[in-house]
Write an enzyme that holds these catalytic residues in place. Structure first.
Site, PDB file in Angstrom:
ATOM      1  N   SER A 156       0.828  -1.207   0.000  1.00 50.07           N
ATOM      2  CA  SER A 156       0.000   0.000   0.000  1.00 50.07           C
ATOM      3  C   SER A 156       0.860   1.254   0.000  1.00 50.07           C
ATOM      4  CB  SER A 156      -0.974  -0.035   1.175  1.00 50.07           C
ATOM      5  OG  SER A 156      -1.993   0.912   0.985  1.00 50.07           O
ATOM      6  N   HIS A 349      -7.285  -6.336   2.305  1.00 49.80           N
ATOM      7  CA  HIS A 349      -6.276  -5.422   1.782  1.00 49.80           C
ATOM      8  C   HIS A 349      -4.876  -5.763   2.280  1.00 49.80           C
ATOM      9  CE1 HIS A 349      -4.363  -1.886   0.273  1.00 49.80           C
ATOM     10  NE2 HIS A 349      -4.076  -1.450   1.481  1.00 49.80           N
TER      11      HIS A 349
END
EC number: 3.1.1.89
Length: 386
Positions: A156, A349
């Site tokens: 990320s 995620h």
């Protein structure tokens, strides 16, 4: 980040703000564990997954910054691991154990500035440029003018910083780049929802166990083993909290100082300070970094990321959760064979935490395929179809 990172991809996870796999509220307080079962939410030390820890000092114009790194392995290329926003190097703990058992490599997991145990003179500066320079400076401080072969792997926000580091040629011995769980298009689309997501998180926790339990039940981290070591790097004790007696004396001192104020505002101020302190006493743990205050940097992390990634002239790997979607630039680049991509289904995620073995297998296969590392223990590569 299970915080910021997850919020940035609000649009692609089925569970945004209702979090993945829950079907319930953001707090996760009402989620069921199953009858008669009790899981262990106690924290686990970093030493169960990493071999050593080091604080690396970096000189700059404002003085010395100290960056915490966790290390494992003694041979092969260095895998320099960059965590997502709000997380810490400890988010790579379970992955580290998995990858070390598959290929000969060295692990250096770095706490980025303002995260984990890293201490810098200017913690408010979280620009992509500054954090990329930090990565280059840490490599130079650790290895001098002759660094070993290094592969950057980032999740990320950390994936974005890895790309900025690579595109700026800040690691001279860079041999590969891996970006996990981040796509420019969906990240940019989700920026408007990020503040709402962050406001929905608990601000404090009663204990480390409570924080770990929340992270799992809310779906922030779907793997309890990883949560037990990772959450230790995400939260800290509230400032000023030492013991109930110490807290009481602080409140009394505040009240005495306020006595000279006018009566109306005085009582309100006293009550507020007392309430705040009582909250800290009952919930003595809070987040290490206030992600909401970093908003001005979010756009700079992700805008133009796809083209930067594609322009890096080294072998590249993109690992995505099953719900991730490629934007136009990455779709064209993938069709042209400019990078290797693998989709890992049934992950949230935090891909490398939810499925550390699958991520380790993908990275190990990438390393062996490009002859960057040697397999260990008869590890067999499984080449993906995409």
């Amino acid at each position: 980040m299970s915080a910021l990172e997850k919020s940035m991809h609000l649009g692609r996870l089925p569970s945004r703000p209702p979090l993945p796999g829950s079907g319930g509220s953001q707090s996760g307080a009402k989620m069921r564990m199953g009858p008669g079962r009790k899981r262990d939410f106690s924290p686990v030390p970093w030493s169960q997954y990493f071999e050593s820890m080091e604080d690396v000092e970096v000189e700059n114009e404002t003085g010395k910054d100290t960056f915490r790194v966790y290390k494992s392995g003694s041979e092969g290329p260095v895998l320099l691991l960059l965590h997502g926003g709000g997380h810490s190097a400890l988010s790579w703990a379970v992955f580290t154990a998995a990858i070390i058992s598959r290929v000969q490599c060295r692990i250096v997991a770095l706490d980025l500035r303002s995260h984990g145990e890293t201490k810098v003179k200017n913690p408010e500066d979280l620009s992509a440029e500054t954090m990329a320079k930090d990565v280059g400076n840490v490599v130079e401080a650790m290895y001098g003018d002759l660094p070993p072969p290094i592969m950057l792997i980032g999740h990320s926000m950390g994936g974005a910083i890895a790309v900025h580091t690579a595109s700026s040629n800040l690691v001279p011995s860079l041999l590969g780049l891996c970006m996990i769980g981040v796509v420019e298009g969906t990240a940019m689309d989700a920026l408007n929802s990020m503040q709402n997501f962050l406001r929905g998180r608990p601000k404090t926790f009663k204990s480390l166990e409570n924080a770990i339990e929340w992270s799992v039940k809310s779906g922030q981290i779907r793997n309890l083993e990883s949560a037990r070591v990772s959450m230790v790097g995400q939260v800290k004790q509230c400032e000023g909290i030492t013991s109930p007696e110490g807290s009481k004396s602080i409140v009394e001192g505040i009240i005495e100082e306020e006595e000279e104020d006018e009566e109306g505002s005085e009582s309100i101020s006293k009550r507020k300070k007392e309430d705040d302190m009582e909250t800290k006493k009952d919930h003595p743990y809070t987040w290490r970094i206030e992600l909401a205050k970093t908003e001005k940097y979010w756009d700079g992390w992700f805008r133009g990321l796809s083209n930067l990634f594609l322009s890096c002239p080294i072998p590249k790997l993109l690992l995505l959760a099953g719900v991730d979607r490629l934007d136009k630039d990455l779709t064209i680049g993938q069709m042209q064979g400019k990078f290797q991509m693998q989709v890992l289904p049934q992950c949230g995620h935090a891909v490398h935490e939810d499925a550390p073995d699958k991520v380790a297998e993908a990275v190990a296969t990438f390393l062996i395929r490009h002859r960057f590392a040697e397999p260990i223990g008869g590890f067999q590569c499984v080449f993906p179809g995409c």
